[in-house]
Design a protein around this motif. Structure first.
Motif, PDB file in Angstrom:
ATOM      1  N   VAL A 145      -3.915  -3.060   4.796  1.00 63.53           N
ATOM      2  CA  VAL A 145      -5.187  -2.653   4.190  1.00 63.53           C
ATOM      3  C   VAL A 145      -6.257  -3.689   4.520  1.00 63.53           C
ATOM      4  O   VAL A 145      -7.407  -3.347   4.807  1.00 63.53           O
ATOM      5  CB  VAL A 145      -5.045  -2.477   2.662  1.00 63.53           C
ATOM      6  CG1 VAL A 145      -6.394  -2.182   2.025  1.00 63.53           C
ATOM      7  CG2 VAL A 145      -4.055  -1.362   2.349  1.00 63.53           C
ATOM      8  N   LYS A 169      -7.536   7.144   4.245  1.00 64.02           N
ATOM      9  CA  LYS A 169      -8.102   6.608   3.004  1.00 64.02           C
ATOM     10  C   LYS A 169      -9.306   5.706   3.301  1.00 64.02           C
ATOM     11  O   LYS A 169     -10.304   5.726   2.590  1.00 64.02           O
ATOM     12  CB  LYS A 169      -7.037   5.843   2.214  1.00 64.02           C
ATOM     13  CG  LYS A 169      -5.993   6.774   1.608  1.00 64.02           C
ATOM     14  CD  LYS A 169      -4.797   6.018   1.062  1.00 64.02           C
ATOM     15  CE  LYS A 169      -3.813   6.988   0.411  1.00 64.02           C
ATOM     16  NZ  LYS A 169      -2.586   6.315  -0.039  1.00 64.02           N
ATOM     17  N   ALA A 170      -9.157   4.929   4.364  1.00 64.83           N
ATOM     18  CA  ALA A 170     -10.280   4.048   4.750  1.00 64.83           C
ATOM     19  C   ALA A 170     -11.501   4.896   5.107  1.00 64.83           C
ATOM     20  O   ALA A 170     -12.631   4.566   4.761  1.00 64.83           O
ATOM     21  CB  ALA A 170      -9.872   3.172   5.934  1.00 64.83           C
ATOM     22  N   PRO A 206       0.829  -1.206   0.000  1.00 63.61           N
ATOM     23  CA  PRO A 206       0.000   0.000   0.000  1.00 63.61           C
ATOM     24  C   PRO A 206       0.864   1.256   0.000  1.00 63.61           C
ATOM     25  O   PRO A 206       2.028   1.218   0.404  1.00 63.61           O
ATOM     26  CB  PRO A 206      -0.791  -0.123   1.297  1.00 63.61           C
ATOM     27  CG  PRO A 206      -0.002  -1.045   2.169  1.00 63.61           C
ATOM     28  CD  PRO A 206       0.780  -1.936   1.269  1.00 63.61           C
ATOM     29  N   PHE A 236      -5.765   2.897  -2.066  1.00 71.28           N
ATOM     30  CA  PHE A 236      -4.734   2.335  -1.182  1.00 71.28           C
ATOM     31  C   PHE A 236      -3.461   1.937  -1.933  1.00 71.28           C
ATOM     32  O   PHE A 236      -2.370   2.010  -1.404  1.00 71.28           O
ATOM     33  CB  PHE A 236      -5.267   1.078  -0.482  1.00 71.28           C
ATOM     34  CG  PHE A 236      -6.435   1.338   0.429  1.00 71.28           C
ATOM     35  CD1 PHE A 236      -6.241   1.978   1.650  1.00 71.28           C
ATOM     36  CD2 PHE A 236      -7.716   0.955   0.063  1.00 71.28           C
ATOM     37  CE1 PHE A 236      -7.312   2.211   2.494  1.00 71.28           C
ATOM     38  CE2 PHE A 236      -8.792   1.190   0.903  1.00 71.28           C
ATOM     39  CZ  PHE A 236      -8.599   1.821   2.120  1.00 71.28           C
ATOM     40  N   LEU A 265      -3.297   5.466   5.606  1.00 69.39           N
ATOM     41  CA  LEU A 265      -4.211   4.379   5.257  1.00 69.39           C
ATOM     42  C   LEU A 265      -5.544   4.547   5.991  1.00 69.39           C
ATOM     43  O   LEU A 265      -6.607   4.305   5.435  1.00 69.39           O
ATOM     44  CB  LEU A 265      -3.587   3.015   5.581  1.00 69.39           C
ATOM     45  CG  LEU A 265      -2.344   2.664   4.759  1.00 69.39           C
ATOM     46  CD1 LEU A 265      -1.783   1.309   5.184  1.00 69.39           C
ATOM     47  CD2 LEU A 265      -2.647   2.650   3.260  1.00 69.39           C
ATOM     48  N   ASP A 319      -9.569   0.128  -4.286  1.00 69.57           N
ATOM     49  CA  ASP A 319      -8.173  -0.313  -4.172  1.00 69.57           C
ATOM     50  C   ASP A 319      -7.181   0.697  -4.744  1.00 69.57           C
ATOM     51  O   ASP A 319      -6.039   0.773  -4.289  1.00 69.57           O
ATOM     52  CB  ASP A 319      -7.987  -1.683  -4.834  1.00 69.57           C
ATOM     53  CG  ASP A 319      -8.573  -2.788  -3.968  1.00 69.57           C
ATOM     54  OD1 ASP A 319      -8.786  -2.541  -2.771  1.00 69.57           O
ATOM     55  OD2 ASP A 319      -8.818  -3.886  -4.497  1.00 69.57           O
TER      56      ASP A 319
END
Ligand code: ZN
Length: 559
Positions: free
Chosen positions: A351, A290-291, A280, A402, A287, A399
């Motif tokens: 991820v 982004k989530a 990632p 990430f 991360l 995706d």
């Protein structure tokens, strides 16, 4: 409330016991269904308080296994939880024989009582001492693994940190990392043999005391399995060996070709690409951001859930010395809060935590808000793992967020890993089944069995030059075999259902996600079989299910 601010005080076991005695007596004498319902509500409060404190201690202990305070608290729970459970069971026994059962069932639904009966037949004060010993052995196994300090690449690493090197694109690096891990296990092999041996004997003795033939049916009951038995699972395993093993063998031979090697050794198995597995972009903070974006774009329910996790700091994601290995999601009932624990290591696994563990967390977030009875919030583990494994696949459209340009590569990686997992998970299940059906096997016979099953379910792997593995020690790395007996086939069933959801999402993501939300929202108010059927998916134990699944997935692999 943030996790750090949640207060911990050791529960006063005697007063908890007194409370249970009081409400159990009142329940038995209960003069109306309403009065009994009120007592069930009181029981829920005591139960949730106890679970809240034991979970807080568990989390803090796993975040720092060297902290003597929480180590002591865990020892307290190891020995007092069985005593606590004994009193809960006594209360349940009174509930199960209520004069107003019909009226109560109208409020709770019939599954509540069915589950209660399964739980009641699998516990008895007669096994309390054995359970205490079982808990202590499991704790010893986990501490032993967490104590690993492996010199590698100029650093001192724990087993989770070493994993990154075990999938290195450089073949000699990953070989060396696997040798180091094997070295650790070989060094402790004798004690690991003894711990497992005692666990199998202990669990068998519990089964006999409770009137079961062996631990297998008891283990199913302990997992609350309410819609299938060992015979159904055998049918599933047969389908795996018949349909899945040859299918995955093709995938693995394409992997070997991609890697430019003639055959896969154990240390090649998890390295899917010559330039390494997809990684990632960005560290932990990145991360998580982004989530957050992804969960908001998925829909209002997931967005609201993820904000709650962030606002209350319900994560511990960084890998640190002394931290227990692996990852998990757990619940803190009094705060209506899930908690996610992990060891981020810069791999695609990071991820996967934000989709898999978050899938569990999302389910409990919804259940806390929609299902009043604690006993009906979570389904059996097969369905619970479907929550998380499906979320991993539903997140595929994000995706790119990430993995940037590596998104396509991650797609292949994710799909191949999901398919490859099913034979491995089935191997773990057949091994455990054999162990509990033949509890008198010696440690060497256990290893031989593991090796035989390796050849049945993963014939493409060679253990050449790795004595720990070629002698069948591999099962000792699989922590579920020690800590969560017979809990593993759930992952295979769940992976199957998740792949079915994915096939549906490829046709229409929104429609499939709607069916997934209904599956998750039902929590534990339905059985796994009912949930799968309600979602309009194939049921893994039905003959032909896996064959059809292979046929749907195969064209998407483009081998
Ligand atoms: Zn899970």
């Amino acid at each position: 409330m943030t996790f750090a601010k949640m207060e911990y005080r050791r529960p006063d076991l005697n007063s908890v016991i007194d409370r249970y005695e009081e409400i159990t007596l009142k329940f038995t004498e209960g003069v109306s269904a309403d009065e009994q319902l009120d007592l069930i509500a009181q029981h829920e409060k005591i139960l949730e308080k106890f679970q809240t404190l034991s979970t807080i201690a568990y989390i803090r202990n796993s975040v720092n296994t060297a902290d003597p305070f929480y180590e002591k608290e865990m020892a307290f729970f190891d020995s007092s939880t069985p005593v606590f459970e004994e009193h809960v069971q006594r209360f349940y026994r009174a509930v199960a024989s209520s004069r107003f059962r019909k009226e109560l069932e109208q409020k709770t639904g019939p599954l509540f009582f069915k589950n209660l009966e399964i739980a009641l037949r699998s516990f008895s004060p007669a096994v309390t001492d054995l359970k205490k010993r079982e808990n202590a052995l499991v704790t010893e196994y986990e501490k032993l693994l967490a104590s690993a300090q492996i010199d590698f690449d100029g650093k001192v690493l724990n087993l989770s940190e070493l994993q990154k090197y075990q999938i290195s694109p450089n073949r000699s690096t990953r070989r060396e990392a696997w040798e180091k891990a094997a070295g650790f296990f070989t060094e402790h092999s004798k004690r690991l043999d003894e711990i497992y041996d005692e666990l199998v004997r202990n669990r068998t003795e519990q089964a006999k005391k409770l009137g079961y033939e062996n631990y297998l049916p008891l283990g199913y009951d302990r997992l609350g399995r309410n819609c299938y038995g060992p015979e159904d699972v055998r049918k599933f395993r047969d389908q795996v060996s018949r349909n899945f093993v040859p299918f995955v063998a093709e995938i693995k031979s394409a992997q070997a070709k991609r890697l430019g090697i003639s055959g896969l050794k154990i240390y090649d198995d998890a390295c899917l690409f010559p330039d390494g597995n997809p990684v990632p972009e960005g560290g932990r903070q990145d991360l998580v951001e982004k989530a957050k974006k992804m969960y908001h774009e998925m829909g209002p329910a997931t967005g609201e859930f993820f904000d709650f996790m962030l606002e209350n700091d319900l994560f511990d994601l960084d890998s640190k010395k002394g931290k227990a290995g692996g990852g998990y999601c757990t619940d803190i009932p009094d705060y209506r809060a899930p908690f996610i624990f992990s060891n981020f290591n810069g791999t695609a696994g990071d991820v996967e935590v934000l989709t898999h563990e978050a899938g569990h967390a999302f389910a409990s977030y919804l259940a806390f808000r929609n299902i009043p009875l604690a006993e009906l919030r979570s389904p059996t583990m097969d369905a619970a793992e479907t929550h998380s494994m499906s979320m991993e696949l539903f997140s595929r459209p994000w995706d790119g967020l990430f993995f940037g340009g590596g998104a396509e590569k991650f797609h292949r990686y994710q799909l191949e890993s999901a398919l490859d997992f099913i034979p491995y998970g089935t191997l773990v299940d057949e091994f455990q089944t054999a162990m509990y059906e033949n509890p008198g096997l010696s440690p060497d016979e256990r290893k031989k069995m593991w090796l035989r099953l390796e050849r049945k379910y993963r014939p493409w792997i060679s253990f050449d030059g790795m004595p720990f593995f070629s002698e069948g020690g591999g099962y000792q790395r699989q922590h579920h075999i020690y800590s969560f007996p017979l809990y593993y086939i759930d992952y295979c069933l769940a992976q199957t259902t998740a792949l079915e959801f994915w096939i549906a999402s490829e046709k229409d993501w929104k429609e499939a996600f709607g069916r997934y939300l209904a599956f998750v929202k039902a929590g534990g108010t339905k059985t796994y079989k009912e949930l799968v059927r309600q979602a309009g998916l194939g049921y893994p134990m039905d003959s032909g299910c896996l064959k059809r699944l292979c046929e749907s997935v195969s064209p998407k692999l483009g081998l």
